[in-house]
Design a protein around this motif. Structure first.
Motif, PDB file in Angstrom:
ATOM      1  N   LYS A  43       0.809  -1.224   0.000  1.00 59.90           N
ATOM      2  CA  LYS A  43       0.000   0.000   0.000  1.00 59.90           C
ATOM      3  C   LYS A  43       0.840   1.271   0.000  1.00 59.90           C
ATOM      4  O   LYS A  43       0.340   2.345  -0.339  1.00 59.90           O
ATOM      5  CB  LYS A  43      -0.927   0.008   1.212  1.00 59.90           C
ATOM      6  CG  LYS A  43      -2.021  -1.051   1.190  1.00 59.90           C
ATOM      7  CD  LYS A  43      -2.890  -0.962   2.424  1.00 59.90           C
ATOM      8  CE  LYS A  43      -3.967  -2.037   2.429  1.00 59.90           C
ATOM      9  NZ  LYS A  43      -4.958  -1.813   1.343  1.00 59.90           N
ATOM     10  N   LYS A  76       6.777   5.075  -1.396  1.00 55.42           N
ATOM     11  CA  LYS A  76       6.593   6.204  -0.482  1.00 55.42           C
ATOM     12  C   LYS A  76       7.791   6.291   0.460  1.00 55.42           C
ATOM     13  O   LYS A  76       8.505   5.313   0.690  1.00 55.42           O
ATOM     14  CB  LYS A  76       5.313   6.036   0.349  1.00 55.42           C
ATOM     15  CG  LYS A  76       4.036   5.901  -0.467  1.00 55.42           C
ATOM     16  CD  LYS A  76       3.666   7.199  -1.146  1.00 55.42           C
ATOM     17  CE  LYS A  76       2.315   7.099  -1.831  1.00 55.42           C
ATOM     18  NZ  LYS A  76       1.946   8.354  -2.534  1.00 55.42           N
ATOM     19  N   ASP A 104       6.842  11.499   1.957  1.00 51.89           N
ATOM     20  CA  ASP A 104       5.407  11.396   1.706  1.00 51.89           C
ATOM     21  C   ASP A 104       4.588  11.300   2.989  1.00 51.89           C
ATOM     22  O   ASP A 104       3.418  11.704   3.015  1.00 51.89           O
ATOM     23  CB  ASP A 104       5.107  10.141   0.871  1.00 51.89           C
ATOM     24  CG  ASP A 104       5.830  10.146  -0.457  1.00 51.89           C
ATOM     25  OD1 ASP A 104       5.412  10.885  -1.353  1.00 51.89           O
ATOM     26  OD2 ASP A 104       6.836   9.410  -0.578  1.00 51.89           O
ATOM     27  N   THR A 122       1.075  13.184   3.925  1.00 54.05           N
ATOM     28  CA  THR A 122       0.232  12.610   4.978  1.00 54.05           C
ATOM     29  C   THR A 122       0.890  12.772   6.336  1.00 54.05           C
ATOM     30  O   THR A 122       2.084  12.495   6.489  1.00 54.05           O
ATOM     31  CB  THR A 122      -0.006  11.110   4.714  1.00 54.05           C
ATOM     32  OG1 THR A 122      -0.753  10.961   3.507  1.00 54.05           O
ATOM     33  CG2 THR A 122      -0.781  10.481   5.858  1.00 54.05           C
ATOM     34  N   LYS A 157      -3.054  15.502   4.174  1.00 59.98           N
ATOM     35  CA  LYS A 157      -4.016  14.759   4.985  1.00 59.98           C
ATOM     36  C   LYS A 157      -3.441  14.568   6.385  1.00 59.98           C
ATOM     37  O   LYS A 157      -2.323  14.074   6.537  1.00 59.98           O
ATOM     38  CB  LYS A 157      -4.283  13.406   4.320  1.00 59.98           C
ATOM     39  CG  LYS A 157      -5.232  12.489   5.057  1.00 59.98           C
ATOM     40  CD  LYS A 157      -5.407  11.164   4.298  1.00 59.98           C
ATOM     41  CE  LYS A 157      -4.112  10.382   4.241  1.00 59.98           C
ATOM     42  NZ  LYS A 157      -4.279   9.044   3.629  1.00 59.98           N
ATOM     43  N   SER A 163      -2.053   5.462   3.883  1.00 61.82           N
ATOM     44  CA  SER A 163      -2.281   4.995   2.521  1.00 61.82           C
ATOM     45  C   SER A 163      -3.404   5.768   1.834  1.00 61.82           C
ATOM     46  O   SER A 163      -4.118   6.567   2.449  1.00 61.82           O
ATOM     47  CB  SER A 163      -2.633   3.510   2.538  1.00 61.82           C
ATOM     48  OG  SER A 163      -3.965   3.316   3.004  1.00 61.82           O
ATOM     49  N   GLU A 164      -3.585   5.482   0.556  1.00 62.69           N
ATOM     50  CA  GLU A 164      -4.653   6.105  -0.218  1.00 62.69           C
ATOM     51  C   GLU A 164      -6.027   5.584   0.192  1.00 62.69           C
ATOM     52  O   GLU A 164      -7.045   6.180  -0.170  1.00 62.69           O
ATOM     53  CB  GLU A 164      -4.423   5.859  -1.711  1.00 62.69           C
ATOM     54  CG  GLU A 164      -3.228   6.606  -2.278  1.00 62.69           C
ATOM     55  CD  GLU A 164      -3.348   8.117  -2.093  1.00 62.69           C
ATOM     56  OE1 GLU A 164      -4.426   8.671  -2.375  1.00 62.69           O
ATOM     57  OE2 GLU A 164      -2.367   8.734  -1.639  1.00 62.69           O
ATOM     58  N   ASP A 165      -6.074   4.480   0.930  1.00 64.47           N
ATOM     59  CA  ASP A 165      -7.358   3.938   1.375  1.00 64.47           C
ATOM     60  C   ASP A 165      -8.114   4.917   2.268  1.00 64.47           C
ATOM     61  O   ASP A 165      -9.344   4.838   2.381  1.00 64.47           O
ATOM     62  CB  ASP A 165      -7.146   2.624   2.140  1.00 64.47           C
ATOM     63  CG  ASP A 165      -6.702   1.493   1.234  1.00 64.47           C
ATOM     64  OD1 ASP A 165      -6.856   1.627   0.004  1.00 64.47           O
ATOM     65  OD2 ASP A 165      -6.210   0.482   1.759  1.00 64.47           O
ATOM     66  N   SER A 166      -7.382   5.827   2.914  1.00 60.72           N
ATOM     67  CA  SER A 166      -8.012   6.798   3.821  1.00 60.72           C
ATOM     68  C   SER A 166      -8.002   8.204   3.224  1.00 60.72           C
ATOM     69  O   SER A 166      -8.012   9.194   3.952  1.00 60.72           O
ATOM     70  CB  SER A 166      -7.283   6.813   5.169  1.00 60.72           C
ATOM     71  OG  SER A 166      -5.906   7.134   4.996  1.00 60.72           O
ATOM     72  N   SER A 167      -8.017   8.295   1.900  1.00 64.38           N
ATOM     73  CA  SER A 167      -7.848   9.590   1.230  1.00 64.38           C
ATOM     74  C   SER A 167      -8.945  10.602   1.560  1.00 64.38           C
ATOM     75  O   SER A 167      -8.734  11.807   1.434  1.00 64.38           O
ATOM     76  CB  SER A 167      -7.760   9.391  -0.279  1.00 64.38           C
ATOM     77  OG  SER A 167      -8.948   8.790  -0.775  1.00 64.38           O
ATOM     78  N   TYR A 168     -10.121  10.131   1.991  1.00 66.90           N
ATOM     79  CA  TYR A 168     -11.205  11.063   2.310  1.00 66.90           C
ATOM     80  C   TYR A 168     -11.313  11.323   3.813  1.00 66.90           C
ATOM     81  O   TYR A 168     -12.299  11.884   4.286  1.00 66.90           O
ATOM     82  CB  TYR A 168     -12.534  10.544   1.756  1.00 66.90           C
ATOM     83  CG  TYR A 168     -13.604  11.603   1.636  1.00 66.90           C
ATOM     84  CD1 TYR A 168     -13.375  12.779   0.932  1.00 66.90           C
ATOM     85  CD2 TYR A 168     -14.848  11.436   2.248  1.00 66.90           C
ATOM     86  CE1 TYR A 168     -14.349  13.754   0.831  1.00 66.90           C
ATOM     87  CE2 TYR A 168     -15.834  12.409   2.141  1.00 66.90           C
ATOM     88  CZ  TYR A 168     -15.581  13.561   1.432  1.00 66.90           C
ATOM     89  OH  TYR A 168     -16.547  14.535   1.331  1.00 66.90           O
TER      90      TYR A 168
END
Length: 245
Positions: A2, A6, A84, A136, A179, A224-229
């Motif tokens: 994931k 990075k 990152d 992040t 984020k 990770s991008e899984d929590s982008s929102y």
């Protein structure tokens, strides 16, 4: 993988949850900069990561010293070209002292590590994130982020403060691609909780202490991008302890 390609800087990465997070980030493909005050532990963790064919370096630093924090960030960029992920996991406890029991020097030291440290690291990394168009930040709170009792006056104050700091980071920089979220672990089997009475487990619905690796898995998700929102969120992982308060 994931976090493939990075680069993660892990402050407080030489023991407990921080150590588990550094190793978990590496397992997911990240190049990891482990930072802490103990060079022996730092070198041990980096060796364990490299022995698996993964990439990592150790940079010794005191998170309360702005120049040392900056050196970690500069070394990360010099070594791996960019950053990152910033993980702010350094923290100390106050042994449940009340406001009249904790000495001023103790109070100032704890606030410097638990609150000033994440501020210094974020201040050092955010300009780099802005240049790259995002990044992040994962901060670490506690059960004490939500309620009194898991620590004394200084500790509880610091863990409430770090939640506010995380929210403000999200508010100020979310629209710029940064984020920021907070992990609030409960009673986890780490050096910080060593010696604390086992009776506390009776108040946890899960009836056990957490494992550093479990919290590290959450740190991977938030990096990770899984929590982008997710922006400015506090994610509690405490076996249900706060739920029963």
């Amino acid at each position: 993988m994931k976090l493939k390609d990075k680069v993660a800087v892990v402050f407080g990465g030489t023991s407990g949850i921080g150590e588990a997070t550094a190793k978990a980030y590496a397992e997911e493909g990240a190049k990891v900069v482990v930072s802490g005050r103990d060079a022996e532990d730092g070198d041990r963790i980096v060796k364990a990561i490299k022995d698996k064919g993964q990439e990592a370096i150790f940079v010794k630093a005191d998170v309360t010293d702005a120049s040392e924090v900056k050196q970690v960030v500069d070394t990360a960029i010099e070594t791996f070209d960019h950053i990152d992920i910033l993980y702010n996991g350094a923290g100390i406890h106050d042994k449940y002292k009340s406001a009249v029991e904790v000495e001023e020097e103790e109070y100032e030291k704890l606030m410097a590590v638990n609150v000033k440290g994440p501020y210094l690291a974020s201040r050092a990394v955010i300009p780099h994130f802005l240049e790259r168009g995002g990044g992040t930040i994962v901060n670490v709170g506690s059960q004490a982020t939500h309620v009194a009792g898991p620590g004394g006056s200084a500790y509880v104050t610091s863990k409430h403060a770090i939640e506010g700091f995380t929210k403000q980071l999200a508010y100020d920089f979310g629209e710029k691609g940064i984020k920021a979220n907070l992990i609030a672990p409960g009673f986890v089997d780490t050096p910080m909780t060593e010696g604390i009475e086992d009776e506390r487990l009776n108040d946890i619905p899960a009836k056990r202490a957490g494992k550093p690796e479990e919290v590290a898995a959450l740190a991977v998700f938030l990096a990770s991008e899984d929590s982008s929102y997710m922006h400015g969120s506090t994610v509690t992982m405490d076996g249900g302890w706060v739920t029963g308060r």
